[in-house]
Design an enzyme around this catalytic site. Structure first.
Site, PDB file in Angstrom:
ATOM      1  N   ASP C  18       0.841  -1.185   0.000  1.00 47.70           N
ATOM      2  CA  ASP C  18       0.000   0.000   0.000  1.00 47.70           C
ATOM      3  C   ASP C  18       0.883   1.244   0.000  1.00 47.70           C
ATOM      4  O   ASP C  18       2.104   1.145  -0.066  1.00 47.70           O
ATOM      5  CB  ASP C  18      -1.013  -0.008   1.149  1.00 47.70           C
ATOM      6  N   HIS C  19       0.279   2.415   0.043  1.00 46.17           N
ATOM      7  CA  HIS C  19       1.044   3.648  -0.179  1.00 46.17           C
ATOM      8  C   HIS C  19       2.032   3.956   0.947  1.00 46.17           C
ATOM      9  O   HIS C  19       2.864   4.843   0.801  1.00 46.17           O
ATOM     10  CB  HIS C  19       0.107   4.834  -0.443  1.00 46.17           C
TER      11      HIS C  19
END
Lengths: 131, 131, 131, 131
Positions: C18-19
């Site tokens: 994820d980011h």
């Protein structure tokens, strides 16, 4: 200027299917990306990202769904890639179920290269041999 | 030192189910995270990340699966949170199917706060009222 | 009554992160399931489902997150399983990053066996050797 | 014979992004499906599946990626649909980031209707008004 044909196996797990009994349509894009990473090599991609701040991004995808893969299938993801310009790789990718005469899903996927600021950069040399 | 009870609706889509006909077990962790982000507010989380380089990370999760949600269900995700120490938030979260007498899934989720170098930081004030 | 130790490799792809830069926490549950399916064998699971209408379901999961795996990691998923009763398998599973001294994530996962009507059934013999 | 324009909000969560910082490309297909289900109505889809054994399947998808949505964005998914034949619905769908002048992602998605044996069936009336 197309690469040789690459084969990448994908096992279909519970996580991949939906309640209709077949692989959820978006997941083929994941399979195709795994296969592309298999061609380029995860290490090369990590190095490109960490050392040079470059990553590939999907710019365009056209997908045809002809059959639905099921839990337990081992899919053969068949990929070729050509360099369409200094700024674009075009992949032709297919997902084949076992013992079938045509692909279950086929796609044309266009990749560009972006830096960390999302600016377009020339496709770096990642060791793919085109012919 | 527990917050009030928060309710967050989650619609079960095709993407959430697997071929057994119910929601794939890992997806409840996604629902619980969406509900936590609903309590804290996406803007607060974005600001925390962009301005201060801080993000929450799951440190521990204990989940009980009692019933399986199905495609078309609108789940009620019920959440409370307490601050267990300066470094830990403990969330109690449940997923309720429509017209049922007990939760389908319940979980206790421990969050810590990490900076961009993955170093532990005190839980920042994100506007949750505990009582 | 514990099985021998099983190893299963998992490549971390873009889709898994994820980011924040590490693997999204819910995805370890997917890795652990793939590893369990590797132990039992996809064919055995398909046969169980199609011939006898039986499938395994996660009943309880307790997960500790100690480190975050990154894009490009090849994780070693280490699994043992014991039969806790006629109705329950208890798996101990760990995800190890390359060249580390402790697992990144460890979990205890309890499985039950359900028929198509979600009724509890005794754990079928799926060829696991316990000792 | 196109429907009116439908708007459907999608909140971008951690789960949706990847380590490059933007939404993972396959996830837009999930957003588009959620929006389509919002147009048709989950109850109508559940009834169709349970009472008549019918479901929609994606037959073809063409997607253009122009910008990357980020964690915290609330996307506006804009959809229109036309009935192309008795056997095909063609959706035009776009994902708009807040305060932008062009869509981040746009797609044309072709749906067919299949029964439980994966046989093609005429598109059932699901209450969409075309004009």
């Amino acid at each position: 200027m197309t690469s040789r044909t690459h084969h990448f196996p994908v096992q279909v797990y519970y996580e991949d299917t939906d309640h209709s009994g077949v692989v959820y349509h978006a997941n083929y894009l994941k399979y195709f990306e795994r296969a592309r990473e298999g061609v380029i090599g995860p290490e090369a991609l990590v190095t490109l990202w960490k050392k040079r701040g470059l990553g590939f991004a999907v710019y365009k995808a056209a997908i045809d769904y002809l059959d639905g893969a099921e839990f337990g299938d081992t899919l053969d993801i068949v990929s070729t890639v050509r360099k369409d310009s200094d700024y674009r790789l075009v992949w032709h990718q297919e997902a084949w179920r076992p013992n079938t005469q045509k692909p279950a899903v086929k796609a044309e996927i266009h990749l560009v290269c972006l830096d960390r600021d999302k600016q377009l950069k020339p496709i770096p040399d990642v060791g793919i041999t085109y012919r």
